[in-house]
Write an enzyme that holds these catalytic residues in place. Structure first.
Site, mmCIF file in Angstrom:
data_model
loop_
_atom_site.group_PDB
_atom_site.id
_atom_site.type_symbol
_atom_site.label_atom_id
_atom_site.label_comp_id
_atom_site.label_asym_id
_atom_site.label_seq_id
_atom_site.Cartn_x
_atom_site.Cartn_y
_atom_site.Cartn_z
ATOM 1 N N ARG A 43 0.865 -1.177 0.000
ATOM 2 C CA ARG A 43 0.000 0.000 0.000
ATOM 3 C C ARG A 43 0.904 1.229 0.000
ATOM 4 N NH1 ARG A 43 -1.991 -3.705 3.712
ATOM 5 N NH2 ARG A 43 -4.122 -4.392 3.313
ATOM 6 N N LYS A 68 -1.659 -2.195 7.434
ATOM 7 C CA LYS A 68 -3.069 -2.055 7.760
ATOM 8 C C LYS A 68 -3.455 -3.103 8.803
ATOM 9 C CE LYS A 68 -7.533 -1.559 5.548
ATOM 10 N NZ LYS A 68 -8.239 -1.592 4.274
ATOM 11 N N HIS A 133 -2.762 2.906 -5.671
ATOM 12 C CA HIS A 133 -3.269 1.594 -5.247
ATOM 13 C C HIS A 133 -3.469 0.648 -6.433
ATOM 14 C CE1 HIS A 133 -4.731 -0.758 -1.861
ATOM 15 N NE2 HIS A 133 -5.685 -1.220 -2.640
ATOM 16 N N ARG A 136 -0.923 -2.079 -6.669
ATOM 17 C CA ARG A 136 -1.138 -3.222 -5.765
ATOM 18 C C ARG A 136 -2.063 -4.244 -6.431
ATOM 19 N NH1 ARG A 136 -0.970 -4.726 -0.191
ATOM 20 N NH2 ARG A 136 -2.994 -5.349 0.636
ATOM 21 N N HIS A 159 -3.780 -9.722 3.650
ATOM 22 C CA HIS A 159 -5.236 -9.764 3.830
ATOM 23 C C HIS A 159 -5.618 -10.821 4.854
ATOM 24 C CE1 HIS A 159 -5.996 -8.049 -0.458
ATOM 25 N NE2 HIS A 159 -5.802 -7.086 0.419
ATOM 26 N N TYR A 168 -9.259 -8.690 -5.685
ATOM 27 C CA TYR A 168 -8.135 -8.069 -6.362
ATOM 28 C C TYR A 168 -7.943 -8.700 -7.726
ATOM 29 C CZ TYR A 168 -6.245 -5.069 -2.704
ATOM 30 O OH TYR A 168 -6.044 -4.055 -1.798
#
Length: 168
Positions: A43, A68, A133, A136, A159, A168
């Site tokens: 990220r 995150k 982003h 990614r 994740h 994704y």
């Protein structure tokens, strides 16, 4: 109860479009940040908060601290990315933050890289909406297309749920 929100698929660039986009980034420092994001699937905030000590060339990994969800993880460091990072280090000689801002005590602001993305997209002549982003998403999609299993991609991206990675 609220109605379900639309879930649109993310924009993904081809490998050639990614190369074209990165080549259009004017400043080497900004190009290196965006290359790290694409090559490691980071990220924007994770890339900008990397420290020089987070690059472990002996183990060929990058340590992402407090990504995150405030979780640490390791992502693979490719030989070509290591070469890029070494060239960057020789040119800029960062000491603490890998990508320091105007004030070396702080990392480069996110808005700086976001603006660099917009300029590079225009310069590269891409019609797709490209944001930081997006790289990614490209990382995950290109890994999947090259035969990497979804679970491995999930670990690289950090994740918690496989469903998130599948989007994704």
């Amino acid at each position: 109860p609220f109605p379900k929100q639309e879930r649109r698929l993310p924009v993904v660039l081809s490998r050639d479009e990614v190369a074209q986009f990165l080549a259009a980034v004017r400043k080497p420092k900004h190009r290196t940040v965006l290359t790290v994001m694409y090559a490691a699937g980071l990220r924007l905030s994770e890339a900008l908060h990397l420290k020089v000590a987070d690059i472990d060339s002996s183990r060929m990994v990058i340590r992402v601290q407090l990504g995150k969800g405030r979780k640490d993880r390791y992502v693979p460091l490719s030989p070509s990315l290591l070469t890029t990072l070494r060239d960057y280090w020789k040119a800029y000689r960062p000491t603490d933050w890998l990508f320091p801002g105007a004030d070396p005590a702080n990392p480069t602001p996110q808005k700086t890289i976001q603006n660099a993305c917009l300029r590079a997209r225009r310069k590269a002549g891409l019609t797709k909406a490209v944001h930081a982003h997006t790289l990614r998403h490209c990382f995950a999609t290109h890994l999947l297309e090259s035969g990497t299993d979804l679970r491995t991609i999930q670990i690289f991206l950090g994740h918690r749920a496989l469903n998130t990675t599948a989007r994704y």
